[in-house]
Design a protein around this motif. Structure first.
Motif, PDB file in Angstrom:
ATOM      1  N   ARG A 175      10.799  42.984  71.503  1.00 55.51           N
ATOM      2  CA  ARG A 175       9.660  42.341  72.161  1.00 55.51           C
ATOM      3  C   ARG A 175      10.115  41.242  73.111  1.00 55.51           C
ATOM      4  NH1 ARG A 175       4.350  42.053  70.035  1.00 55.51           N
ATOM      5  NH2 ARG A 175       3.847  43.886  68.797  1.00 55.51           N
ATOM      6  N   PHE A 176      11.076  40.454  72.666  1.00 50.31           N
ATOM      7  CA  PHE A 176      11.567  39.376  73.527  1.00 50.31           C
ATOM      8  C   PHE A 176      12.210  39.942  74.788  1.00 50.31           C
ATOM      9  CE2 PHE A 176      15.167  36.734  74.888  1.00 50.31           C
ATOM     10  CZ  PHE A 176      14.472  35.600  75.292  1.00 50.31           C
ATOM     11  N   LEU A 177      13.041  40.962  74.632  1.00 46.19           N
ATOM     12  CA  LEU A 177      13.719  41.532  75.792  1.00 46.19           C
ATOM     13  C   LEU A 177      12.729  42.166  76.767  1.00 46.19           C
ATOM     14  CD1 LEU A 177      16.926  43.148  74.216  1.00 46.19           C
ATOM     15  CD2 LEU A 177      16.727  41.014  75.499  1.00 46.19           C
ATOM     16  N   ILE A 178      11.664  42.759  76.246  1.00 46.73           N
ATOM     17  CA  ILE A 178      10.675  43.385  77.125  1.00 46.73           C
ATOM     18  C   ILE A 178      10.034  42.359  78.056  1.00 46.73           C
ATOM     19  CG2 ILE A 178       8.355  44.421  77.124  1.00 46.73           C
ATOM     20  CD1 ILE A 178       9.266  46.104  74.734  1.00 46.73           C
ATOM     21  N   VAL A 179       9.752  41.168  77.550  1.00 44.70           N
ATOM     22  CA  VAL A 179       9.062  40.163  78.373  1.00 44.70           C
ATOM     23  C   VAL A 179      10.017  39.201  79.062  1.00 44.70           C
ATOM     24  CG1 VAL A 179       6.995  40.268  76.925  1.00 44.70           C
ATOM     25  CG2 VAL A 179       8.735  38.541  76.441  1.00 44.70           C
ATOM     26  N   VAL A 180      11.334  39.355  78.850  1.00 41.88           N
ATOM     27  CA  VAL A 180      12.270  38.387  79.412  1.00 41.88           C
ATOM     28  C   VAL A 180      12.249  38.411  80.941  1.00 41.88           C
ATOM     29  CG1 VAL A 180      14.312  39.885  79.498  1.00 41.88           C
ATOM     30  CG2 VAL A 180      14.608  37.429  79.134  1.00 41.88           C
ATOM     31  N   THR A 181      11.952  39.557  81.541  1.00 40.94           N
ATOM     32  CA  THR A 181      11.881  39.619  82.998  1.00 40.94           C
ATOM     33  C   THR A 181      10.680  38.832  83.528  1.00 40.94           C
ATOM     34  OG1 THR A 181      11.920  41.099  84.899  1.00 40.94           O
ATOM     35  CG2 THR A 181      10.524  41.766  83.072  1.00 40.94           C
ATOM     36  N   PHE A 182       9.584  38.783  82.756  1.00 39.60           N
ATOM     37  CA  PHE A 182       8.420  37.996  83.151  1.00 39.60           C
ATOM     38  C   PHE A 182       8.709  36.498  83.007  1.00 39.60           C
ATOM     39  CE2 PHE A 182       6.723  42.093  81.766  1.00 39.60           C
ATOM     40  CZ  PHE A 182       5.909  42.432  82.833  1.00 39.60           C
ATOM     41  N   ILE A 183       9.448  36.141  81.952  1.00 38.29           N
ATOM     42  CA  ILE A 183       9.825  34.739  81.758  1.00 38.29           C
ATOM     43  C   ILE A 183      10.738  34.270  82.893  1.00 38.29           C
ATOM     44  CG2 ILE A 183      11.069  33.139  80.241  1.00 38.29           C
ATOM     45  CD1 ILE A 183      10.209  34.929  77.880  1.00 38.29           C
TER      46      ILE A 183
ATOM     47  N   LEU B 147       2.430  35.471  73.783  1.00 35.20           N
ATOM     48  CA  LEU B 147       1.630  36.234  72.822  1.00 35.20           C
ATOM     49  C   LEU B 147       2.362  37.488  72.358  1.00 35.20           C
ATOM     50  CD1 LEU B 147      -1.946  35.967  74.400  1.00 35.20           C
ATOM     51  CD2 LEU B 147      -1.084  34.793  72.368  1.00 35.20           C
ATOM     52  N   VAL B 148       3.073  38.142  73.273  1.00 42.89           N
ATOM     53  CA  VAL B 148       3.834  39.346  72.898  1.00 42.89           C
ATOM     54  C   VAL B 148       4.935  38.986  71.901  1.00 42.89           C
ATOM     55  CG1 VAL B 148       5.500  41.054  73.745  1.00 42.89           C
ATOM     56  CG2 VAL B 148       3.357  40.690  74.974  1.00 42.89           C
ATOM     57  N   ILE B 149       5.664  37.918  72.180  1.00 37.98           N
ATOM     58  CA  ILE B 149       6.737  37.484  71.279  1.00 37.98           C
ATOM     59  C   ILE B 149       6.174  37.096  69.911  1.00 37.98           C
ATOM     60  CG2 ILE B 149       8.502  35.719  70.884  1.00 37.98           C
ATOM     61  CD1 ILE B 149       8.884  35.636  73.945  1.00 37.98           C
ATOM     62  N   ALA B 150       5.024  36.425  69.913  1.00 40.64           N
ATOM     63  CA  ALA B 150       4.409  35.957  68.667  1.00 40.64           C
ATOM     64  C   ALA B 150       3.619  37.043  67.945  1.00 40.64           C
ATOM     65  CB  ALA B 150       3.488  34.778  68.961  1.00 40.64           C
ATOM     66  N   ARG B 151       3.501  38.239  68.559  1.00 42.94           N
ATOM     67  CA  ARG B 151       2.737  39.356  67.988  1.00 42.94           C
ATOM     68  C   ARG B 151       1.274  38.976  67.769  1.00 42.94           C
ATOM     69  NH1 ARG B 151       7.281  40.092  63.794  1.00 42.94           N
ATOM     70  NH2 ARG B 151       8.770  41.470  64.839  1.00 42.94           N
ATOM     71  N   LYS B 152       0.718  38.276  68.739  1.00 40.74           N
ATOM     72  CA  LYS B 152      -0.680  37.870  68.685  1.00 40.74           C
ATOM     73  C   LYS B 152      -1.437  38.492  69.858  1.00 40.74           C
ATOM     74  CE  LYS B 152      -0.036  34.953  65.228  1.00 40.74           C
ATOM     75  NZ  LYS B 152      -0.625  35.161  63.871  1.00 40.74           N
ATOM     76  N   TYR B 153      -2.606  39.061  69.566  1.00 37.51           N
ATOM     77  CA  TYR B 153      -3.466  39.628  70.612  1.00 37.51           C
ATOM     78  C   TYR B 153      -2.652  40.512  71.571  1.00 37.51           C
ATOM     79  CZ  TYR B 153      -6.351  35.782  68.892  1.00 37.51           C
ATOM     80  OH  TYR B 153      -7.044  34.904  68.088  1.00 37.51           O
TER      81      TYR B 153
END
Length: 299
Positions: free
Chosen positions: A59-67, A112-118
């Motif tokens: 999950r973290f790697l998936i959103v790392v490009t957005f970060i 939210l993706v990293i925290a598994r919320k919503y």
């Protein structure tokens, strides 16, 4: 992910079934299955210590490009305003609003993706960012950009299917048919879209003997991922190939700040990390019901 511009760097084994028989021995798929099962067993033993953390890492790697893209917009604020205004001819007020909304959406949804919320809302928000940036930066018709972002969307779909798997486990015994159906379709769509990054890799860059070998090996792994045949093994193989390629080719940290390709290498590096994250979720959750692996279990 999406944002990127000229010089500004604008920026997401199962068991063997039944005893051997002449029919099984003559089946090439069964022969491949037997060999890959041995490799999968070995990989399972090696990866045992990190298995509990695999979903979080994915999950973290998936959103790392957005970060990374959020940081890029913040640190190159003036350059991006100039690009949007002078090259995309977007009015000044709208350029500010466009960048601010994108930064907020990427920060909140990634968290939210990293925290598994919503997860449903977070993934929808990040997909919206991919689309709006493609339009805003005028890269919608760039083939390599398009293929990469299809893979990012595939990774986001894997996030959704992973979150629905967790919901189903949490409410075991209750009717979950609609959620199960959605999960199956999203797992299928996610793993199909994930391989588009590799297609972009095959058709870009200079050819060499090494590139031909890697392309052929990766193409076989991509086909196995799409049809769901030994999907965990093939996804692991793609993770290894892409990770090695990423470090050797997109090593932006070795380039000086004034190097014209530093921002592009950095952009490519984090996008490939996002695809690797999606593949890790595939390794963790499996290919889903629409796959050869699952049909083999049924029979």
């Amino acid at each position: 992910m999406t944002s990127r511009g000229p010089s500004y760097g604008l920026g997401a084994a199962g068991p063997q079934f039944g005893a051997s028989s002449p029919q099984n021995d003559s089946n090439p798929l069964d022969a491949i299955r037997q060999q890959t099962s041995k490799i999968e067993d070995l990989l399972d033993k090696i990866s045992e210590p990190i298995k509990p953390y695999l979903p979080a890492i994915g999950r973290f790697l998936i959103v790392v490009t957005f970060i990374e893209d959020t940081i890029r917009i913040f640190t190159q604020w003036n350059d991006q305003l100039i690009y949007l205004h002078d090259f995309r001819h977007i009015p000044n007020g709208i350029t500010h609003l466009f960048l601010i909304v994108n930064m907020i959406a990427m920060t909140v949804c990634s968290t939210l993706v990293i925290a598994r919320k919503y997860s449903d809302y977070a993934v929808a928000g990040l997909m919206g960012v991919v689309v709006t940036q493609a339009l805003g930066y005028g890269l919608i018709f760039d083939l390599n950009f398009f293929l990469r972002n299809l893979s990012v969307i595939g990774g986001l779909m894997m996030v959704l299917s992973d979150s629905w798997v967790r919901k189903t486990k949490a409410f075991a015994g209750l009717p979950q048919l609609d959620e199960k159906d959605r999960r199956m379709y999203f797992q299928l769509a996610g793993r199909v879209l994930l391989i588009f990054l590799f297609i972009g890799f095959v058709f870009s860059g200079q050819w060499s003997l090494w590139r031909v070998f890697v392309s052929l090996l990766g193409a076989v792994a991509c086909i196995m991922v799409v049809v769901g045949f030994k999907a965990k093994f093939s996804a692991t193989l793609l993770v290894v190939i892409l990770s090695i390629f990423n470090v050797l080719v997109n090593n932006f940290w070795t380039l000086s700040e004034l190097h014209p390709h530093k921002d592009f290498a950095k952009y490519d590096f984090f996008q490939i990390l996002s695809i690797v994250g999606g593949l890790l979720l595939l390794v963790n959750s499996g290919p889903g019901q629409f796959s050869i692996d699952e049909k083999k279990k049924v029979y």
